[in-house]
Design a protein around this motif. Structure first.
Motif, mmCIF file in Angstrom:
data_model
loop_
_atom_site.group_PDB
_atom_site.id
_atom_site.type_symbol
_atom_site.label_atom_id
_atom_site.label_comp_id
_atom_site.label_asym_id
_atom_site.label_seq_id
_atom_site.Cartn_x
_atom_site.Cartn_y
_atom_site.Cartn_z
ATOM 1 N N VAL B 337 -1.063 -10.834 40.756
ATOM 2 C CA VAL B 337 -0.092 -10.300 39.820
ATOM 3 C C VAL B 337 -0.176 -11.155 38.551
ATOM 4 O O VAL B 337 -0.693 -12.278 38.588
ATOM 5 C CB VAL B 337 1.326 -10.316 40.447
ATOM 6 C CG1 VAL B 337 1.918 -11.712 40.450
ATOM 7 C CG2 VAL B 337 2.255 -9.351 39.722
ATOM 8 N N THR B 338 0.331 -10.654 37.428
ATOM 9 C CA THR B 338 0.268 -11.432 36.184
ATOM 10 C C THR B 338 1.037 -12.737 36.345
ATOM 11 O O THR B 338 2.106 -12.766 36.936
ATOM 12 C CB THR B 338 0.904 -10.673 35.006
ATOM 13 O OG1 THR B 338 2.142 -10.139 35.448
ATOM 14 C CG2 THR B 338 0.036 -9.583 34.478
ATOM 15 N N ALA B 339 0.492 -13.791 35.770
ATOM 16 C CA ALA B 339 1.148 -15.091 35.830
ATOM 17 C C ALA B 339 2.359 -15.079 34.906
ATOM 18 O O ALA B 339 2.376 -14.339 33.925
ATOM 19 C CB ALA B 339 0.179 -16.176 35.416
ATOM 20 N N PRO B 340 3.381 -15.879 35.218
ATOM 21 C CA PRO B 340 4.543 -15.932 34.322
ATOM 22 C C PRO B 340 4.137 -16.464 32.946
ATOM 23 O O PRO B 340 3.296 -17.371 32.857
ATOM 24 C CB PRO B 340 5.491 -16.909 35.018
ATOM 25 C CG PRO B 340 4.929 -17.196 36.344
ATOM 26 C CD PRO B 340 3.517 -16.772 36.356
ATOM 27 N N ASN B 341 4.762 -15.935 31.920
ATOM 28 C CA ASN B 341 4.549 -16.395 30.536
ATOM 29 C C ASN B 341 3.096 -16.388 30.086
ATOM 30 O O ASN B 341 2.653 -17.289 29.391
ATOM 31 C CB ASN B 341 5.100 -17.812 30.339
ATOM 32 C CG ASN B 341 6.534 -17.906 30.790
ATOM 33 O OD1 ASN B 341 7.312 -16.987 30.576
ATOM 34 N ND2 ASN B 341 6.868 -18.991 31.439
ATOM 35 N N VAL B 342 2.320 -15.409 30.495
ATOM 36 C CA VAL B 342 0.948 -15.373 29.985
ATOM 37 C C VAL B 342 0.980 -15.048 28.496
ATOM 38 O O VAL B 342 1.772 -14.223 28.045
ATOM 39 C CB VAL B 342 0.067 -14.338 30.723
ATOM 40 C CG1 VAL B 342 -0.253 -14.811 32.112
ATOM 41 C CG2 VAL B 342 0.702 -12.978 30.745
ATOM 42 N N PRO B 343 0.143 -15.711 27.719
ATOM 43 C CA PRO B 343 0.177 -15.506 26.271
ATOM 44 C C PRO B 343 -0.629 -14.275 25.854
ATOM 45 O O PRO B 343 -1.530 -14.392 25.038
ATOM 46 C CB PRO B 343 -0.433 -16.800 25.732
ATOM 47 C CG PRO B 343 -1.356 -17.252 26.815
ATOM 48 C CD PRO B 343 -0.841 -16.709 28.107
ATOM 49 N N VAL B 344 -0.320 -13.144 26.433
ATOM 50 C CA VAL B 344 -1.061 -11.938 26.054
ATOM 51 C C VAL B 344 -0.195 -11.090 25.135
ATOM 52 O O VAL B 344 0.861 -10.603 25.526
ATOM 53 C CB VAL B 344 -1.474 -11.120 27.288
ATOM 54 C CG1 VAL B 344 -2.088 -9.801 26.876
ATOM 55 C CG2 VAL B 344 -2.472 -11.905 28.110
ATOM 56 N N MET B 367 -4.032 -6.063 31.977
ATOM 57 C CA MET B 367 -2.850 -6.849 32.345
ATOM 58 C C MET B 367 -1.724 -5.940 32.812
ATOM 59 O O MET B 367 -0.966 -6.287 33.720
ATOM 60 C CB MET B 367 -2.358 -7.694 31.166
ATOM 61 C CG MET B 367 -3.238 -8.862 30.789
ATOM 62 S SD MET B 367 -3.766 -9.869 32.160
ATOM 63 C CE MET B 367 -2.275 -10.744 32.513
ATOM 64 N N SER B 371 0.619 -5.666 36.454
ATOM 65 C CA SER B 371 2.056 -5.916 36.317
ATOM 66 C C SER B 371 2.765 -5.845 37.655
ATOM 67 O O SER B 371 3.807 -6.430 37.848
ATOM 68 C CB SER B 371 2.674 -4.894 35.375
ATOM 69 O OG SER B 371 2.407 -5.255 34.065
ATOM 70 N N PHE B 372 2.195 -5.064 38.561
ATOM 71 C CA PHE B 372 2.745 -5.002 39.909
ATOM 72 C C PHE B 372 1.712 -5.579 40.854
ATOM 73 O O PHE B 372 0.514 -5.518 40.566
ATOM 74 C CB PHE B 372 3.075 -3.553 40.282
ATOM 75 C CG PHE B 372 4.079 -2.957 39.350
ATOM 76 C CD1 PHE B 372 5.408 -3.329 39.432
ATOM 77 C CD2 PHE B 372 3.681 -2.061 38.367
ATOM 78 C CE1 PHE B 372 6.331 -2.800 38.545
ATOM 79 C CE2 PHE B 372 4.608 -1.542 37.482
ATOM 80 C CZ PHE B 372 5.931 -1.911 37.573
ATOM 81 N N ILE B 411 -0.565 -13.854 45.238
ATOM 82 C CA ILE B 411 0.679 -13.732 45.995
ATOM 83 C C ILE B 411 0.359 -13.898 47.480
ATOM 84 O O ILE B 411 -0.584 -13.290 47.980
ATOM 85 C CB ILE B 411 1.321 -12.345 45.762
ATOM 86 C CG1 ILE B 411 1.633 -12.135 44.286
ATOM 87 C CG2 ILE B 411 2.553 -12.162 46.615
ATOM 88 C CD1 ILE B 411 2.831 -12.871 43.782
#
Lengths: 395, 526
Positions: B337-344, B367, B371-372, B411
Motif C-alpha cells: 500500500v502507499t507509504a504514509p506522507n509520500v511526496p507524490v 500510486m 491507494s488500497f 502490509i
C-alpha cells in the motif's frame, strides 16, 4: 546497567554534577575561585581545559560547552572592564558541569542569566572580587551556588536574593517546534482537567478555550469565539507545544484509518487498556469489552470507512462511542488517518471539475479542500468521480 | 541541512607554538575580516560593534551573537581557532568537542612523532595535529560522532604517512612558508596559495566538498593510504528527501535482520559493481552478481556460497552505505500500500524520474492503484487481460522502483489471541496454539489447545518444556515468523510457578517460508 542506559548521544537530560566559578587571577592566571561540591574538578582537569574557560576576548559572552574527560562543562565567560581592577578588568566564568552523556542545551539560558546576575552583584558591591578579603562573602557565594545546584536538580527552579537584588532561575524544557496548525484540524485536550489552570494563559487563549470540545475544528472555533483565524492557530500551536492539546483530524463517517505498530502495546498494556475503555465507553455506567474495542481497532484498514465499521459491528450495541474510539486511537497514536489527495492526471484539459483543478496538485487533502470551499466531502467526491482527469491517492 | 560541514580546519602545535595551517572554505572568512578591518580603519574614534560586545554593557541584554552567516562559519580569526584547537597534551588522542553559541567543533587531536629518516637533527619532540570540523550546533549527536570518526581516520592516516616518509612535516613546512612569506600575487589569499602547493590541503578540500555534496569520501592520503568514509545521514537524505537515518537506527534494524528477509539494491547492480574500489571484498562482488530481490538472504547465501553471517554483514554494510535496503523477498502474495506522507504530487521530481524509466506509465496513476491494499498477484492479474508477459515484467519493475524510492509499505497480517472478553485475562497462565497445515505445508487454521491455570495442566508440563525450549531456540536462531513475547518467558521463570503467563503473538505470512515450516510441524507433532 548504568552504563548501557547512559551513553553519549542517548538524548537524556542529566543533573548538574558541579557548579564552579573560575577567574583570571592578576598574578596566578586562570584559577578556580570556588566550587560545589568541593574538589569535583581537579587541578589537572582544570588546567587542561582552562583555555576554553578563560578564552580569548573574541569568545567573550558566548556559551561555550566543552566535552572532555567524561564530563561536560558549560560556561559563559564574562569580562568587566574597570580601572579599579588590578589589570583594568575582572574576568570570570560561571560553569555548570554535567555528565558527558547528558544534554545540556536547557541549561544554557540559566548559565547566562546567573552570570549576568553575578555581574550585577560584582559591579554594585564587588561581590566576587572582594571575596578574598572578606571571608563572609566567600561563604555566601558558596551557599548561593549550593542553593542553585540543589534547587535546579530537584525542582528545576530556584530564587536567589542577595542584598537588594534578586533573580529567578528556571530550567525550561526545550522541545522541537510543533507543526503549523491547519484550518481543518480539531484540538483535543490531552492534559487532565485537574492540573489545567485556565488563568495562566493569555486573554486570547482564554477566549478560545471554551470552544475546544474535541468536535469543533479550528476554522469553526475562530468563527464562534470571534477571534481572528491566525491568532487562534498561534494560540493552539502554543498549547500544543506545552502538551495541553493535541491536534487530530476532523471526525467524519467517511474517514478511513489504519493501525500503527503501536497497537501491539494496547494488547498487553493493562493501564492503556483501562484508559482506553474508560475513554471510549458510551456511558460511564458500563464499560465495553476490551475484545470488542480491540476488534474495532484491528478492523481499521485502508479503504474501510467508519461508516462501514458501524454497519458491520454496530458499536453502540457494544457500548462503544465510535467518535471517542477514533479520537483516543489518534491521540494515543494507535491508528493514523488515511488522507485522500485528489490529483490531476494530465495538465491542460478541462472536465467536470475544472474549476477545482488548482487544488488538485496532490498537496491538498480532501479535508483541506472541503474546509476551504465549504463543501461536504460527499459533494467533492461526487464531482471528482464524474471527472476522468482526476484520480485519488490515499496515504 | 544539519549534516553538512561548515568548515574544515587543520591546526598544528609543536615546540614552536600553535598555528592554523589550513582552513576551507576560506573566502567567506576573509571577507568578514576585511570588512571589520575596513570598518576600524574608517574612523579611529568610532566604536565598532565588537567593541560593544567586548565591553560590559550592564543589562546583560546583548543577544547571543551568531557565528553563522549565509556563507558559513564567520567571526573566528585564525589565531582564536589555533588557540582553541591546539589542545593540551592531556586531551590528545581523545574526542574533542567544543560548542560555541550556534557552532560545534569536533575533532580528534593526534600526536605524531616526526619521521626518523627525514629528521636530521634527531629531534624527537612530538607534534600535535588536529583536523577539526565545524558543524551547526543543532547537528545531532550521531552526526557529530560520524565527523569525529572521520577526523580520527584522517589523524591515523597522517600519523602513518608521517612515520613512513615525513609527509606531515613537509606539508606543514609548505604551509608555514606561505603564511610567513606572504603570497606571490597581490590580493591572493594565502590559503589559495597553500591549496596550489600542498596536497594535504587539496585532500582536505576534497573531503569537505565530497561530504557536503554526496556524503561519501574516497581518498588516498598522500596517494598511499586509502580512506573511505560515509555519512549515512547525508547519503540516505540524498536518496530520499526528508529521510534522515542515523547509524544507530541502522544498527538497531540490522540486529533484527532474519534469514527470511531479502535485499533490495537501490541502484543498478552493474552500476554498483563499477563504483567499487579495486580491492573490494570478493564476497561482496559475488553477492551482488547473483543478487535478486526475489530471494531471501538464506537462499542468496546458498547461491553465493557464503555463510549466512557473512551475508548478514554484507547486507548491513550495503544498507549503511545507502546502497540497499532490507525487504521481504518479492513474491506474488506480498501485499503493498502507499507509504504514509509520500511526496507524490504534480510537481515532484519523482514523477519525471518515473516517466523516464517507464515511458508508458504515470506515477500518479500507479500510486492511486496502490491507494488500497493490493497483493502483487492482484496487481499482475489486472494487467494480464491487457497484455502479455512483458507487461507483467514491467509491473514487477515498477513495484521494485516504488520500493526503492520508499513509496510503498508492505502490509502483514498479525493474529492476536484473545481468549476472554477482557483480552488476555490474568487467570490464563498458559495458552498455547496449535496450527494446522495442509499437506503442502500451507497454513490452514489454528486452534487454542490449552488455556487455564498451570496447575490443572500438570500433564502438559512435558509439552510445555519442549515448546519453551524450541520456541527459544527458534526465536534466537532462525524462524522469526513467530513473534513471541520473549520477555514474558524470562520475566516469569518456570521455577516460580505462580503468576507466570505465556502467550504467542503469531504472525502467519501468506506464504510460509521453508525455514519456518519445521517449527510448525514440530509443534504439531508434539
Amino acid at each position: 546497567m548504568e552504563k548501557s542506559k547512559f551513553f553519549e548521544g542517548c538524548g537524556k537530560e542529566g543533573p548538574i554534577r558541579c557548579i564552579f566559578l573560575c577567574e583570571f587571577h592578576p598574578i596566578a592566571g586562570p584559577k578556580i575561585m570556588c566550587q560545589v561540591p568541593d574538589d569535583f574538578i581537579s587541578k589537572e582537569v582544570f588546567e587542561a581545559v582552562s583555555v576554553y574557560l578563560i578564552p580569548k576576548a573574541q569568545l567573550l559572552r558566548s556559551t561555550l560547552t566543552i566535552t572532555v574527560c567524561k564530563i561536560k562543562i558549560l560556561g559563559f565567560p564574562v569580562r568587566i572592564d574597570n580601572k579599579n581592577y588590578a589589570r583594568n578588568f575582572f574576568y570570570f566564568n560561571l560553569c555548570f558541569v554535567c555528565d558527558s552523556w547528558a544534554r545540556t542545551v536547557q541549561y544554557e539560558p540559566v548559565v547566562k542569566k546567573l552570570s549576568d546576575y553575578l555581574t550585577v552583584l560584582e559591579v554594585e558591591s564587588s561581590f566576587l572580587s572582594q571575596r578574598e578579603a572578606n571571608y563572609c562573602q566567600e561563604k555566601r557565594l558558596i551557599d548561593m551556588l549550593d542553593q542553585v545546584m540543589v534547587g535546579l536538580n530537584s525542582e528545576g527552579m530556584c530564587t536567589l536574593i542577595e542584598g537588594n537584588s534578586s533573580t529567578h532561575l528556571k530550567v525550561v524544557k526545550i522541545r522541537s517546534d510543533p507543526p503549523p496548525v491547519l484550518d481543518h484540524q480539531v484540538p483535543v485536550f490531552v492534559e487532565s482537567l485537574e492540573s489545567f489552570q485556565g488563568e495562566q494563559w493569555d486573554l486570547t487563549t482564554q477566549q478560545i478555550l471554551p470552544y475546544i470540545d474535541g468536535i469543533n475544528h479550528v476554522a469553526k472555533i475562530a468563527a464562534e469565539a470571534n477571534v481572528e483565524n491566525n491568532l487562534v492557530k498561534t494560540c493552539l500551536q502554543n498549547l500544543v507545544y506545552y502538551l495541553v492539546v493535541s491536534m487530530v483530524p476532523i471526525f467524519q463517517y467517511s474517514n478511513s484509518y489504519a493501525v500503527t505498530p503501536k497497537l501491539r502495546k494496547l494488547a498487553v498494556d493493562r493501564k492503556l487498556q483501562e484508559d482506553c475503555l474508560r475513554t471510549v465507553a458510551k456511558s460511564g455506567w458500563q464499560l465495553p469489552n476490551f475484545r470488542d474495542v480491540f476488534k474495532l481497532y484491528c478492523s481499521m484498514t485502508h479503504g474501510t470507512t467508519i461508516k462501514d465499521l458501524c454497519i458491520r459491528y454496530n458499536p453502540s450495541s457494544l457500548r462503544i462511542d465510535e467518535r471517542k474510539l477514533v479520537q483516543f486511537g489518534v491521540v494515543e497514536n494507535l491508528i493514523r488517518r488515511i488522507n485522500k489527495y485528489p490529483v490531476l492526471l494530465t495538465e491542460g484539459v478541462t472536465g467536470e471539475a475544472s474549476h477545482l483543478y488548482s487544488y488538485f496538485t496532490g498537496l491538498h487533502s480532501f479535508d483541506e479542500i472541503c474546509c476551504n470551499l465549504g463543501v461536504s466531502s460527499e459533494q467533492l467526491e461526487d464531482t471528482i468521480e464524474k471527472d476522468s482527469n482526476v484520480t485519488i491517492i490515499c496515504k | 541541512m544539519d549534516a553538512d560541514p561548515l568548515s574544515v580546519i587543520l591546526v598544528k602545535s609543536d615546540s614552536k607554538g600553535d598555528r592554523l595551517l589550513f582552513r576551507y572554505p576560506f573566502a567567506a572568512n576573509e571577507r568578514a575580516e576585511n570588512l571589520q578591518k575596513h570598518l576600524r580603519r574608517k574612523n579611529p574614534y568610532a566604536l565598532t560593534a565588537s567593541c560593544f560586545e567586548e565591553s560590559f554593557t550592564g543589562g546583560g541584554d546583548v543577544g547571543q551573537h551568531s557565528y553563522l552567516d549565509d556563507a558559513g562559519l564567520t567571526g573566528f580569526s585564525d589565531q582564536v581557532l589555533s588557540n582553541l584547537f591546539a589542545v593540551k597534551q592531556e586531551l590528545a588522542e581523545a574526542k574533542f568537542e567544543l560548542k560555541a553559541n550556534d557552532v560545534r567543533f569536533v575533532g580528534h587531536p593526534t600526536s605524531l612523532f616526526p619521521c626518523s629518516k627525514t629528521n636530521k637533527n634527531n629531534n624527537r619532540s612530538s607534534v600535535l595535529i588536529n583536523v577539526v570540523f565545524a558543524l551547526k550546533a543543532s547537528a545531532s549527536h550521531s552526526i557529530v560522532k560520524c565527523y569525529y570518526e572521520l577526523s580520527k581516520r584522517l589523524g591515523v592516516a597522517l600519523r602513518h604517512e608521517e612515520k613512513r616518509c615525513g609527509y606531515v612535516t613537509a606539508e606543514m613546512k609548505t604551509a608555514i612558508v606561505v603564511h610567513e612569506e606572504g603570497v606571490s600575487e597581490e590580493g591572493k589569499s594565502p590559503y589559495e596559495e597553500i591549496l596550489e602547493k600542498s596536497s594535504l590541503a587539496r585532500d582536505l578540500r576534497r573531503v569537505y566538498d565530497d561530504v557536503k555534496s554526496t556524503g561519501l569520501v574516497h581518498l588516498r592520503v598522500n596517494r598511499w593510504i586509502e580512506l573511505s568514509f560515509c555519512l549515512p545521514q547525508k547519503v540516505h537524505h540524498l536518496n530520499n528527501r526528508g529521510l534522515v537515518v542515523d547509524p544507530e537506527t541502522i544498527d538497531r534494524c540490522l540486529q533484527s535482520i532474519r534469514p527470511y528477509h531479502g535485499l533490495l539494491l537501490l541502484h543498478d547492480a552493474s552500476h554498483l559493481l563499477d563504483s567499487l574500489v579495486p580491492d573490494a571484498s570478493p564476497a561482496l562482488i559475488r553477492l551482488i552478481k547473483i543478487y535478486t530481490p526475489l530471494k531471501s538472504l538464506q537462499t542468496l547465501s546458498a547461491d553465493a556460497d557464503l555463510t549466512l553471517a557473512q551475508v548478514f554483514n554484507l547486507a548491513g554494510h550495503l544498507v549503511y552505505w545507502g546502497k540497499a535496503t532490507i525487504i521481504y523477498p518479492l513474491c506474488e502474495s506480498n501485499v503493498y500500500v502507499t507509504a504514509p506522507n509520500v511526496p507524490v504530487h504534480i510537481n515532484s521530481s519523482l514523477v519525471e524520474k518515473f516517466a523516464e524509466q517507464f515511458p508508458n506509465h504515470s506515477l500518479i496513476q500507479v500510486m492511486s492503484e496502490f491507494s488500497f491494499t493490493i497483493s502483487v498477484r492482484q496487481k499482475l492479474s489486472t494487467s494480464v487481460i491487457t497484455s502479455c508477459g512483458q507487461e507483467q515484467e514491467t509491473e514487477v519493475q515498477i513495484i521494485v522502483w516504488l520500493l526503492q524510492h520508499r513509496l510503498l509499505v508492505q502490509i502483514h497480517t498479525y493474529i492476536y489471541y484473545m481468549p476472554t472478553v477482557g483480552g488476555l485475562s490474568l487467570q490464563v497462565n498458559f495458552c498455547c496454539i496449535f496450527f494446522r497445515f495442509n499437506k503442502w505445508g500451507y497454513f490452514s487454521g489454528w486452534s487454542p489447545c490449552s488455556t487455564g491455570t498451570f496447575k490443572s495442566f500438570k500433564f502438559n508440563v512435558k509439552l510445555f518444556k519442549a515448546i519453551k525450549k524450541h520456541l527459544i531456540t527458534y526465536y534466537m536462531s532462525l524462524s522469526h515468523k513467530i513473534l513471541m513475547c520473549r520477555k514474558t518467558l524470562s520475566d516469569y521463570p518456570f521455577k516460580k510457578k505462580k503468576n507466570w503467563k505465556f502467550y504467542c503473538f503469531v504472525y502467519i505470512p501468506n506464504k510460509l517460508h521453508n525455514s519456518a515450516c519445521p517449527f510448525f510441524f514440530l509443534l504439531f507433532q508434539l
